[in-house]
Write a protein that holds these residues in place. Structure first.
Motif, PDB file in Angstrom:
ATOM      1  N   ARG A 222       0.781  -1.195  -0.058  1.00 24.30           N
ATOM      2  CA  ARG A 222      -0.079  -0.071  -0.009  1.00 24.30           C
ATOM      3  C   ARG A 222       0.984   1.244  -0.109  1.00 24.30           C
ATOM      4  O   ARG A 222       1.854   1.216   0.510  1.00 24.30           O
ATOM      5  CB  ARG A 222      -0.912  -0.193   1.156  1.00 24.30           C
ATOM      6  N   PRO A 223       0.618   2.440  -0.775  1.00 24.66           N
ATOM      7  CA  PRO A 223       1.129   3.513  -1.066  1.00 24.66           C
ATOM      8  C   PRO A 223       1.377   4.217   0.421  1.00 24.66           C
ATOM      9  O   PRO A 223       0.480   4.052   1.240  1.00 24.66           O
ATOM     10  CB  PRO A 223       0.564   4.200  -2.017  1.00 24.66           C
ATOM     11  N   ALA A 224       2.341   4.930   0.570  1.00 25.00           N
ATOM     12  CA  ALA A 224       2.586   5.751   1.848  1.00 25.00           C
ATOM     13  C   ALA A 224       1.150   6.668   2.379  1.00 25.00           C
ATOM     14  O   ALA A 224       1.031   6.601   3.490  1.00 25.00           O
ATOM     15  CB  ALA A 224       3.573   6.697   1.478  1.00 25.00           C
ATOM     16  N   GLU A 225       0.694   7.195   1.282  1.00 27.15           N
ATOM     17  CA  GLU A 225      -0.747   8.175   1.705  1.00 27.15           C
ATOM     18  C   GLU A 225      -1.629   6.992   2.404  1.00 27.15           C
ATOM     19  O   GLU A 225      -2.736   7.580   2.732  1.00 27.15           O
ATOM     20  CB  GLU A 225      -1.115   8.582   0.625  1.00 27.15           C
ATOM     21  N   ARG A 226      -1.653   5.723   2.142  1.00 25.61           N
ATOM     22  CA  ARG A 226      -2.375   4.726   2.717  1.00 25.61           C
ATOM     23  C   ARG A 226      -2.109   4.048   3.919  1.00 25.61           C
ATOM     24  O   ARG A 226      -2.820   3.160   4.514  1.00 25.61           O
ATOM     25  CB  ARG A 226      -2.765   3.776   1.672  1.00 25.61           C
ATOM     26  N   LYS A 227      -1.057   4.572   4.527  1.00 25.60           N
ATOM     27  CA  LYS A 227      -0.345   3.915   5.507  1.00 25.60           C
ATOM     28  C   LYS A 227      -0.519   4.840   6.760  1.00 25.60           C
ATOM     29  O   LYS A 227      -0.528   6.338   6.551  1.00 25.60           O
ATOM     30  CB  LYS A 227       1.140   3.582   5.534  1.00 25.60           C
ATOM     31  N   ILE A 228      -0.599   4.321   7.926  1.00 27.34           N
ATOM     32  CA  ILE A 228      -0.707   5.269   9.156  1.00 27.34           C
ATOM     33  C   ILE A 228       0.970   5.445   9.433  1.00 27.34           C
ATOM     34  O   ILE A 228       1.708   4.391   9.535  1.00 27.34           O
ATOM     35  CB  ILE A 228      -1.362   4.531  10.283  1.00 27.34           C
ATOM     36  N   THR A 229       1.246   6.607   9.736  1.00 27.68           N
ATOM     37  CA  THR A 229       2.602   7.208  10.099  1.00 27.68           C
ATOM     38  C   THR A 229       2.647   7.530  11.425  1.00 27.68           C
ATOM     39  O   THR A 229       1.851   8.426  11.834  1.00 27.68           O
ATOM     40  CB  THR A 229       3.201   7.921   9.121  1.00 27.68           C
ATOM     41  N   ILE A 230       3.437   7.045  12.234  1.00 27.06           N
ATOM     42  CA  ILE A 230       3.635   7.604  13.502  1.00 27.06           C
ATOM     43  C   ILE A 230       4.747   8.726  13.731  1.00 27.06           C
ATOM     44  O   ILE A 230       6.013   8.158  13.175  1.00 27.06           O
ATOM     45  CB  ILE A 230       3.801   6.446  14.564  1.00 27.06           C
ATOM     46  N   VAL A 231       4.687   9.698  14.389  1.00 23.45           N
ATOM     47  CA  VAL A 231       5.842  10.731  14.385  1.00 23.45           C
ATOM     48  C   VAL A 231       6.030  10.951  15.779  1.00 23.45           C
ATOM     49  O   VAL A 231       5.359  10.866  16.621  1.00 23.45           O
ATOM     50  CB  VAL A 231       5.266  12.103  13.732  1.00 23.45           C
ATOM     51  N   ASP A 232       7.560  10.635  15.851  1.00 25.05           N
ATOM     52  CA  ASP A 232       7.785  11.028  17.490  1.00 25.05           C
ATOM     53  C   ASP A 232       8.126  12.204  17.850  1.00 25.05           C
ATOM     54  O   ASP A 232       8.346  13.157  17.089  1.00 25.05           O
ATOM     55  CB  ASP A 232       9.225  10.156  17.645  1.00 25.05           C
TER      56      ASP A 232
END
Length: 132
Positions: A122-132
């Motif tokens: 799945r492309p980056a825009e369809r992934k949940i990203t966690i920012v520290d």
């Protein structure tokens, strides 16, 4: 306007090919289950499941496909993928437990693999990203 790098473009192509095949497989099996097709009903009872489960699984498959195909709603997509993963894992294991042949087990394995590949690519825009 940024043009995607070749690897990003390839990843998106792989994602959409496998996602559309997965969606088609899930929707087509959901329709068969919701219609209570006699062969599918025989398959369910052979696996030891009650017939009403066909309706529950059929509805969940359609809702899961909608969740995965619509834009945004990333957490909902993750839940849909998890549901598909566990549903198809359970189907594969059920076929193995009752001693089904490879031919009867293959459709569940194929959908399980399509779910994994779709999720992985799945492309980056369809992934949940966690920012520290």
């Amino acid at each position: 306007m940024n043009t995607p790098q070749p690897s990003q473009k390839r990843t998106k192509i792989i994602y959409w090919i496998f996602t559309l095949w997965m969606a088609l497989g899930m929707v087509s099996t959901a329709i068969v289950q919701l219609m209570k097709n006699k062969d599918e009903l025989a398959n369910f009872t052979h696996l030891g499941y009650p017939s009403y489960l066909m309706t529950i699984i059929g509805v969940c498959k359609i809702l899961g496909v909608i969740a995965i195909l619509i834009p945004k709603r990333l957490i909902l997509k993750e839940w849909a993928y998890a549901g598909f993963f566990f549903m198809m894992s359970g189907a594969v294991i059920s076929h193995l437990i009752v001693g089904d042949t490879a031919g009867r087990t293959f459709p569940a394995v194929l959908l399980w693999v399509l779910v994994i590949i779709s999720w992985y690519f799945r492309p980056a825009e369809r992934k949940i990203t966690i920012v520290d």
